[in-house]
Design an enzyme around this catalytic site. Structure first.
Site, PDB file in Angstrom:
ATOM      1  N   HIS A   1      -3.682  -5.132   0.304  1.00  0.00           N
ATOM      2  CA  HIS A   1      -3.107  -5.683   1.545  1.00  0.00           C
ATOM      3  C   HIS A   1      -3.175  -7.212   1.534  1.00  0.00           C
ATOM      4  O   HIS A   1      -4.129  -7.793   2.080  1.00  0.00           O
ATOM      5  CB  HIS A   1      -3.889  -5.159   2.754  1.00  0.00           C
ATOM      6  CG  HIS A   1      -3.684  -3.709   3.008  1.00  0.00           C
ATOM      7  ND1 HIS A   1      -2.748  -3.230   3.898  1.00  0.00           N
ATOM      8  CD2 HIS A   1      -4.280  -2.627   2.468  1.00  0.00           C
ATOM      9  CE1 HIS A   1      -2.784  -1.908   3.901  1.00  0.00           C
ATOM     10  NE2 HIS A   1      -3.713  -1.513   3.045  1.00  0.00           N
TER      11      HIS A   1
ATOM     12  N   GLU B   1      -1.622  -9.282   3.269  1.00  0.00           N
ATOM     13  CA  GLU B   1      -1.487  -9.854   4.613  1.00  0.00           C
ATOM     14  C   GLU B   1      -2.849 -10.190   5.225  1.00  0.00           C
ATOM     15  O   GLU B   1      -2.959 -11.059   6.085  1.00  0.00           O
ATOM     16  CB  GLU B   1      -0.705  -8.899   5.534  1.00  0.00           C
ATOM     17  CG  GLU B   1      -1.412  -7.618   5.983  1.00  0.00           C
ATOM     18  CD  GLU B   1      -1.365  -6.474   4.981  1.00  0.00           C
ATOM     19  OE1 GLU B   1      -1.094  -6.727   3.790  1.00  0.00           O
ATOM     20  OE2 GLU B   1      -1.615  -5.319   5.376  1.00  0.00           O
TER      21      GLU B   1
ATOM     22  N   CYS C   1       0.828  -1.204   0.000  1.00  0.00           N
ATOM     23  CA  CYS C   1       0.000   0.000   0.000  1.00  0.00           C
ATOM     24  C   CYS C   1       0.865   1.258   0.000  1.00  0.00           C
ATOM     25  O   CYS C   1       1.444   1.588  -1.029  1.00  0.00           O
ATOM     26  CB  CYS C   1      -0.999  -0.042   1.147  1.00  0.00           C
ATOM     27  SG  CYS C   1      -2.484   0.908   0.787  1.00  0.00           S
TER      28      CYS C   1
HETATM   29  N1  GLN Z   1      -2.050   6.654   2.830  1.00  0.00           N
HETATM   30  C1  GLN Z   1      -2.147   5.892   1.639  1.00  0.00           C
HETATM   31  C2  GLN Z   1      -3.503   6.019   0.973  1.00  0.00           C
HETATM   32  O1  GLN Z   1      -4.472   6.380   1.612  1.00  0.00           O
HETATM   33  C3  GLN Z   1      -1.824   4.436   1.900  1.00  0.00           C
HETATM   34  C4  GLN Z   1      -2.781   3.741   2.818  1.00  0.00           C
HETATM   35  C5  GLN Z   1      -2.280   2.431   3.339  1.00  0.00           C
HETATM   36  O2  GLN Z   1      -1.072   2.164   3.339  1.00  0.00           O
HETATM   37  N2  GLN Z   1      -3.166   1.597   3.843  1.00  0.00           N
HETATM   38  O3  GLN Z   1      -3.638   5.759  -0.189  1.00  0.00           O
END
Ligand code: GLN
Length: 551
Positions: free
Chosen positions: A508, A510, A382
Site C-alpha cells: 500500500h 498510499e 493490493c
Molecule cells: N483481500 C486481499 C488479501 O487479503 C487483498 C487485501 C487488500 O487489498 N488490502 O490478500
C-alpha cells in the site's frame, strides 16, 4: 520531560479533531520542537483492523504493523514522521491489558475497577511516548464527543493528569461547533457553553477553545465565549471551514494557536515557523496548470473515508505534477463488459483499489482488461494488483478459470493463493501480513524508474499472494514480476512493459505518502495520466496490445 497537550471534542463528532491536532503539531514542529501525536479511541474493538470500512473508514497501517485509526494517516501526512502501535490506543486494548494483568494475579487480590485501574492504564499509555526524551511535546487526541458514556474514563484520566502534572506541563484544547442559524442570521454559542460545562462537570477545564464555524467570529463573540467558558479571549480560536485540510495549519498560525500553547506550557525555545516546503506545496495545489480524470474502482466508493490515504496521495502527487486530479468514483459492481467503454472511456487513468471478498470482483477485472487493451494508464493496489494478475491469466495466458482462492477456493488455476503460514491462522485480528517489508526491484523496470532505487520498503495488509508456480508462464507471456521480497521471494510488483503505464503492487504505497514526500508511484501515475490526457485526440489504443471487443 515532555509536555502534554490533550485535544477533546464537543457538540458533535466529525468536527476535524484529527486535523486540528495535526495542524497544531505541524506548527510546533515547524518551530523546531520534537512533536508526536497519539489517538485514544473509546470503542471496545482492540484495534480497527476488524472493522468494516463503512463503520470507521480506512484502516491505517503503520511500519510496525499496527492496524490503526485513519487519523494516524493525517498525523504522518502532516508531520512526515512515522507513527507506531503506541500512537493508537482503544478502550478494548486498555481493558485487554488490565484483564490480562488481573488473570496473572498482578493486582494482589484487589477489586479491579474503572478508577483507578482502567484510568491508571490509560494514563500510563498517555505518558508513554513522552518518556525517554524523544519528544518535547506529545499531543493526545481523545476520540468521541464529551458527554459520551464510553469516553468518560479517558476524560477522567485527563482530569487526573491535569492535577498530577505540573501546571506548565499540561494543556487541554477543546474543539466545538458554533452553528450559524440562517433564519436568525446569527452564530450561536450556546452549544459550546453546554459542551464546556459538561467537560467541567467531568472535572476538566479547557485552556483553549477552538471553534469550528462557517462565519468569522467577531471580537464580541469571542469575548462572550471566553466569559462563559472561563478562558482568556485570545484563547478562543476561530477554525473556519477551509478549502483544503492542508490550509488549516496556516489558519491556526494566523490565530496564534501555537503561540498560545507555547506560552501556557512555558516553552521559550522556539523559532519562527519554517513552512517553506508546505507553502510551496499549497501554491501548487491551489494553482494547477492542468487536470486529469482518474477512475477509482472500488466497492466502498460511497464512503470517501474508506479510501482516505489514496485520495490524499493523489492530492500530494497532483501538486507535484502541478495537475488537478479529479477522482471519479466508479462502483465495481456496476461495471460490465457492455458498459466499460461508456464508464471508462473518458478517463486518463484507472486505479483499482484494495479490498476484501467477492463483491464487485468481476467489475474490477473488466476494468483492468479495458485498461490493458486500450493503453489507459493503470495502477492496482493490493487487491487491485491481484485482480490484474487474474485478468492477465484469464485473457492472455488462456486460463479462463484463473482466480484467487480468496474468492474461489476450488479454482483450477489459483494464480493468487494464500501463504502457507496464513493457512494455519484462525483468529481475525492482527493476523494478516502487516507492516513494512523490504522489496527488491528489478533493474531497468518501470518500478525502478519510479523509485530510482533497487531496494525499497513499503507497508502491507493482506493474506493472499501471487502464486509462484505461475512465475514462468507469466514472464513468458510478457508480464514482468519486477519486485520481490528479498527474503521470502514473494512477488510485490507486476508490470507490463509494452503498455504506457501498467503496474500493480501488493503493498500500500498510499500509506507512506506525505506532503513533503509524496509516494513516487502516485507521482508517476499522475504523470502518466497527464501524458495520456495530452495525447488524447489521437488513438487511445496502444500499438502491440490486442484491441478488445469492448471498443
Ligand atoms: N483481500 C486481499 C488479501 O487479503 C487483498 C487485501 C487488500 O487489498 N488490502 O490478500
Amino acid at each position: 520531560m515532555a509536555k502534554y497537550i490533550f485535544v477533546t471534542g464537543g457538540v458533535t463528532s466529525s468536527l476535524g479533531k484529527g486535523i486540528i491536532a495535526a495542524s497544531l503539531a505541524k506548527l510546533l514542529q515547524a518551530r523546531g520542537l520534537r512533536v508526536t501525536i497519539q489517538k485514544f479511541d473509546p470503542y471496545i474493538n482492540v484495534d480497527p483492523g476488524t472493522l468494516n470500512p463503512y463503520e470507521h473508514g480506512e484502516c491505517y497501517v503503520t511500519d510496525d504493523g499496527a492496524e490503526t485509526d485513519l487519523d494516524l494517516g493525517h498525523y504522518e501526512r502532516f508531520l512526515n514522521i512515522a507513527t507506531s502501535q503506541a500512537n493508537n490506543v482503544t478502550t478494548g486494548r486498555i481493558y485487554q491489558t488490565v484483564i490480562n494483568k488481573e488473570r496473572e494475579g498482578a493486582y494482589l487480590g484487589k477489586t479491579v475497577q474503572v478508577v483507578p485501574h482502567i484510568t491508571d492504564e490509560i494514563k500510563r499509555r498517555m505518558l508513554l511516548l513522552g518518556e525517554g526524551g524523544r519528544y518535547d511535546i506529545v499531543i493526545t487526541e481523545i476520540g468521541g464527543t464529551v458527554g459520551d458514556i464510553e469516553s468518560l474514563p479517558f476524560i477522567e484520566a485527563v482530569r487526573q493528569l491535569q492535577w498530577e502534572l505540573p501546571e506548565e506541563d499540561c494543556l487541554v484544547v477543546h474543539l466545538t461547533l458554533i452553528p450559524y442559524l440562517r433564519a436568525a442570521k446569527e452564530l450561536k454559542t450556546k452549544p459550546t457553553q453546554h459542551s464546556v460545562k459538561l467537560l467541567s462537570q467531568e472535572g476538566v477545564h479547557p485552556d483553549i477553545i477552538v471553534c469550528r464555524t462557517e462565519k468569522p467570529l467577531s471580537y464580541e463573540l469571542r469575548r462572550k465565549i471566553a466569559l462563559f467558558c472561563n478562558v482568556k479571549t485570545e484563547a478562543v480560536i476561530e477554525a473556519a471551514d477551509a478549502p483544503t485540510i492542508y490550509e488549516v495549519p496556516l489558519a491556526m498560525m494566523r490565530e496564534k494557536l501555537d503561540l498560545i500553547c507555547l506560552k501556557k506550557l512555558q516553552v521559550n525555545q522556539y523559532h519562527e515557523p519554517e513552512l517553506g516546503k508546505w507553502k510551496e506545496f499549497l501554491d501548487k495545489l491551489k494553482y494547477p496548470k492542468s487536470s486529469v480524470q482518474i477512475g477509482l474502482i472500488g466497492k466502498y466508493v460511497e464512503l470517501q473515508d474508506a479510501y482516505k490515504s489514496i485520495l490524499e496521495a493523489f492530492v500530494h502527487a497532483g501538486a507535484m505534477n502541478e495537475c488537478k486530479v479529479n477522482v471519479v468514483n466508479i462502483h465495481s459492481e456496476h461495471l460490465t463488459q457492455s458498459n466499460a467503454h461508456e464508464k471508462l472511456g473518458h478517463l486518463d487513468g484507472l486505479l483499482v483499489a484494495p479490498g476484501f471478498g467477492q463483491r464487485g470482483i468481476e467489475g474490477k477485472i473488466t476494468a483492468i482488461q479495458y485498461a490493458r487493451e486500450t493503453g489507459l494508464p493503470f495502477f492496482g493496489i493490493c487487491l487491485g494488483m491481484q485482480m490484474a494478475v487474474i485478468e492477465f491469466a484469464r485473457h492472455v495466458l488462456g486460463l479462463p478459470n484463473a482466480h484467487s482462492t480468496e474468492m474461489d477456493p476450488q479454482t483450477q488455476d489459483p494464480v493468487i493463493d494464500m501463504m502457507e503460514e496464513q493457512k494455519k491462522i484462525t483468529e481475525m485480528g492482527g493476523t494478516m501480513r502487516l507492516g513494512a517489508y523490504p522489496c527488491a526491484i528489478r533493474p531497468e523496470s518501470l518500478a525502478h524508474r519510479i523509485y530510482g532505487a533497487s531496494l525499497i520498503s513499503e507497508r502491507h495488509r493482506h493474506r493472499w499472494e501471487f502464486n509462484s508456480q505461475y512465475t514462468e508462464a507469466f514472464e513468458k507471456a510478457g508480464m514482468v514480476l519486477s519486485g520481490h521480497n528479498p527474503e521470502s521471494g514473494l512477488v510485490e510488483i507486476v508490470e507490463l512493459p509494452g503498455h504506457p503505464f501498467f503496474i500493480g503492487v501488493q503493498y500500500h504505497p498510499e500509506l507512506k505518502s506525505t506532503v513533503e514526500a509524496p509516494a513516487p508511484i502516485f507521482v508517476h501515475f499522475v504523470g502518466a495520466a497527464k501524458a495520456f490526457s495530452e495525447s488524447k485526440g489521437g488513438s487511445r489504443s496502444h500499438a502491440g496490445i490486442k484491441k478488445s471487443e469492448l471498443i
